[in-house]
Design a protein around this motif. Structure first.
Motif, PDB file in Angstrom:
ATOM      1  N   GLU A  56      59.263  24.974  53.755  1.00  0.00           N
ATOM      2  CA  GLU A  56      60.250  23.971  54.144  1.00  0.00           C
ATOM      3  C   GLU A  56      61.690  24.405  53.879  1.00  0.00           C
ATOM      4  O   GLU A  56      62.616  23.589  53.924  1.00  0.00           O
ATOM      5  CB  GLU A  56      59.961  22.649  53.424  1.00  0.00           C
ATOM      6  CG  GLU A  56      58.638  22.026  53.858  1.00  0.00           C
ATOM      7  CD  GLU A  56      58.444  20.628  53.302  1.00  0.00           C
ATOM      8  OE1 GLU A  56      59.447  19.991  52.940  1.00  0.00           O
ATOM      9  OE2 GLU A  56      57.285  20.192  53.219  1.00  0.00           O
ATOM     10  N   VAL A  57      61.888  25.701  53.597  1.00  0.00           N
ATOM     11  CA  VAL A  57      63.254  26.200  53.368  1.00  0.00           C
ATOM     12  C   VAL A  57      64.074  26.070  54.645  1.00  0.00           C
ATOM     13  O   VAL A  57      63.695  26.578  55.703  1.00  0.00           O
ATOM     14  CB  VAL A  57      63.240  27.667  52.891  1.00  0.00           C
ATOM     15  CG1 VAL A  57      64.639  28.281  52.983  1.00  0.00           C
ATOM     16  CG2 VAL A  57      62.723  27.748  51.475  1.00  0.00           C
ATOM     17  N   GLU A  58      65.187  25.373  54.534  1.00  0.00           N
ATOM     18  CA  GLU A  58      66.068  25.135  55.680  1.00  0.00           C
ATOM     19  C   GLU A  58      67.362  25.939  55.584  1.00  0.00           C
ATOM     20  O   GLU A  58      67.991  26.210  56.611  1.00  0.00           O
ATOM     21  CB  GLU A  58      66.410  23.648  55.757  1.00  0.00           C
ATOM     22  CG  GLU A  58      65.189  22.757  55.957  1.00  0.00           C
ATOM     23  CD  GLU A  58      65.515  21.285  55.804  1.00  0.00           C
ATOM     24  OE1 GLU A  58      64.712  20.460  56.255  1.00  0.00           O
ATOM     25  OE2 GLU A  58      66.580  20.963  55.227  1.00  0.00           O
ATOM     26  N   PHE A  59      67.750  26.302  54.374  1.00  0.00           N
ATOM     27  CA  PHE A  59      69.034  26.976  54.146  1.00  0.00           C
ATOM     28  C   PHE A  59      68.766  28.208  53.284  1.00  0.00           C
ATOM     29  O   PHE A  59      68.337  28.087  52.145  1.00  0.00           O
ATOM     30  CB  PHE A  59      69.995  26.023  53.434  1.00  0.00           C
ATOM     31  CG  PHE A  59      71.441  26.438  53.466  1.00  0.00           C
ATOM     32  CD1 PHE A  59      71.889  27.532  52.749  1.00  0.00           C
ATOM     33  CD2 PHE A  59      72.358  25.717  54.221  1.00  0.00           C
ATOM     34  CE1 PHE A  59      73.226  27.911  52.778  1.00  0.00           C
ATOM     35  CE2 PHE A  59      73.690  26.086  54.261  1.00  0.00           C
ATOM     36  CZ  PHE A  59      74.128  27.180  53.533  1.00  0.00           C
ATOM     37  N   GLY A  74      62.653  35.661  59.672  1.00  0.00           N
ATOM     38  CA  GLY A  74      61.645  35.272  60.660  1.00  0.00           C
ATOM     39  C   GLY A  74      60.375  34.684  60.078  1.00  0.00           C
ATOM     40  O   GLY A  74      59.467  34.317  60.825  1.00  0.00           O
ATOM     41  N   ARG A  75      60.319  34.578  58.742  1.00  0.00           N
ATOM     42  CA  ARG A  75      59.098  34.080  58.086  1.00  0.00           C
ATOM     43  C   ARG A  75      59.310  32.722  57.429  1.00  0.00           C
ATOM     44  O   ARG A  75      58.499  32.288  56.621  1.00  0.00           O
ATOM     45  CB  ARG A  75      58.635  35.097  57.051  1.00  0.00           C
ATOM     46  CG  ARG A  75      58.236  36.437  57.686  1.00  0.00           C
ATOM     47  CD  ARG A  75      58.189  37.558  56.675  1.00  0.00           C
ATOM     48  NE  ARG A  75      57.281  37.289  55.571  1.00  0.00           N
ATOM     49  CZ  ARG A  75      57.184  38.062  54.480  1.00  0.00           C
ATOM     50  NH1 ARG A  75      57.959  39.139  54.372  1.00  0.00           N
ATOM     51  NH2 ARG A  75      56.344  37.756  53.518  1.00  0.00           N
ATOM     52  N   LEU A  76      60.430  32.069  57.770  1.00  0.00           N
ATOM     53  CA  LEU A  76      60.728  30.748  57.223  1.00  0.00           C
ATOM     54  C   LEU A  76      60.668  29.735  58.362  1.00  0.00           C
ATOM     55  O   LEU A  76      61.642  29.581  59.104  1.00  0.00           O
ATOM     56  CB  LEU A  76      62.113  30.754  56.561  1.00  0.00           C
ATOM     57  CG  LEU A  76      62.300  31.742  55.399  1.00  0.00           C
ATOM     58  CD1 LEU A  76      63.755  31.774  54.950  1.00  0.00           C
ATOM     59  CD2 LEU A  76      61.379  31.397  54.235  1.00  0.00           C
ATOM     60  N   GLN A  79      67.016  26.501  59.216  1.00  0.00           N
ATOM     61  CA  GLN A  79      68.089  25.966  60.050  1.00  0.00           C
ATOM     62  C   GLN A  79      69.375  26.789  59.931  1.00  0.00           C
ATOM     63  O   GLN A  79      70.121  26.926  60.896  1.00  0.00           O
ATOM     64  CB  GLN A  79      68.399  24.520  59.683  1.00  0.00           C
ATOM     65  CG  GLN A  79      67.266  23.542  59.916  1.00  0.00           C
ATOM     66  CD  GLN A  79      67.660  22.130  59.525  1.00  0.00           C
ATOM     67  OE1 GLN A  79      68.838  21.755  59.553  1.00  0.00           O
ATOM     68  NE2 GLN A  79      66.672  21.327  59.141  1.00  0.00           N
ATOM     69  N   VAL A  80      69.635  27.310  58.712  1.00  0.00           N
ATOM     70  CA  VAL A  80      70.900  28.012  58.459  1.00  0.00           C
ATOM     71  C   VAL A  80      70.644  29.270  57.639  1.00  0.00           C
ATOM     72  O   VAL A  80      69.893  29.238  56.655  1.00  0.00           O
ATOM     73  CB  VAL A  80      71.900  27.117  57.689  1.00  0.00           C
ATOM     74  CG1 VAL A  80      73.202  27.881  57.400  1.00  0.00           C
ATOM     75  CG2 VAL A  80      72.199  25.847  58.458  1.00  0.00           C
TER      76      VAL A  80
END
Length: 299
Positions: free
Chosen positions: A35-38, A54-56, A60-61
């Protein structure tokens, strides 16, 4: 709580609602990263951190701490925003640039060698004051370098990819006319198709005898073979923090050419960088958490 932020340091205040995991390069953390977004890329930690982009799946950022991000753009999944570290390295690179110039102009390697042997032989040297400096690459780092050059009473000519007459900035297309008038050329360029090999045999030949070529941007801006030929012949000098290839092989002849100073791509990593980087990341996390527009977006 599943991590929503992946950071290179543990001493960053994370806004409420953004659980963080730590990754400084090397082995991946044990935390759940789904769920890492940043993601804040670890600085100067090799190529592995970029592969994680590419593995997250929830990313989003991506926040880079480097000013140049040309190698990251192809790695971004669709819809992922990329912010760079514009401004973080300005003073560090400017300091190092001036150090390289002063070391070359005042012949510091010679005096260091004499110190090692206890030799006292004196001779007057070149100077930076009144030297004509061609500053190629006039972004935020270029401006920081210019401030120190002007303080040293050098005469600076600004060059950028396109002319900006209102700022007294010349375009790259004017280099053939500008190079013959330069005592020192400072390159602060990214690695792009337009900049690769920009300074090659014709451009180096256009410089006057004993001119100094300084590169603190990307090594690909200079044709290394052409520079080796001119410096080996003793016609030009060079002070380089970046080279092509990089790292420079231990047996490369450029290491031992008289009049060439080499440092291993460390201009941007001084002590002043890290507090500034942490301040930027903390600000960006607050902006992300509150829906405020992010700084330094490049895509």
């Amino acid at each position: 709580m599943t991590a929503r932020v992946l950071l290179p340091w543990t001493d960053i205040e994370v806004p409420e609602g953004l659980a963080a995991a730590w990754y400084g390069g090397g082995a991946l953390p044990d935390d759940d990263l789904s769920e890492v977004e940043f993601y804040v890329l670890p600085y100067d930690s090799g190529t592995e951190p970029a592969k994680l982009i590419g593995r997250l799946p929830s990313l989003q950022v991506v926040q880079s701490l480097s000013a140049g991000v040309e190698t990251l753009l192809p790695l971004l999944p669709e819809g992922v925003r990329l912010a760079n570290g514009r401004g973080l390295h300005d003073l560090s690179v400017a300091e190092h640039t001036l150090a390289l110039i002063h070391a070359s102009q005042r012949d510091l390697p010679r005096w260091f060698a004499q110190q090692a042997t206890g030799t006292w032989e004196r001779e007057h040297t070149r100077s930076l004051a009144d030297s004509r400096v061609l500053l190629v690459g006039y972004g935020s780092i270029g401006r920081a370098i210019e401030r120190q050059l002007v303080a040293a009473e050098a005469v600076v000519t600004r060059v950028a990819s396109r002319p900006r007459p209102d700022e007294d900035v010349h375009g790259i297309s004017e280099l053939p006319a500008l190079l013959p008038e330069a005592d020192i050329v400072v390159l602060v360029l990214p690695d792009t198709p337009a900049t690769r090999g920009l300074i090659g045999t014709p451009e180096l030949a256009a410089l006057p005898d004993d001119a100094l070529v300084v590169n603190v941007g990307r090594g690909t801006a200079i044709d290394t073979g052409a520079l080796l030929a001119e410096t080996s012949a003793g016609r030009l000098r060079a002070a380089l923090d970046v080279v092509d290839p990089e790292p420079l092989p231990a047996d490369h002849p450029l290491w031992t050419v008289h009049g060439v100073i080499l440092t291993p791509h460390i201009a941007g990593g001084s002590a002043s960088f890290y507090p500034r980087a942490k301040k930027l990341v903390a600000d960006q996390l607050h902006r992300f958490a509150t829906g405020t527009p992010l700084l330094n977006l490049v895509n």
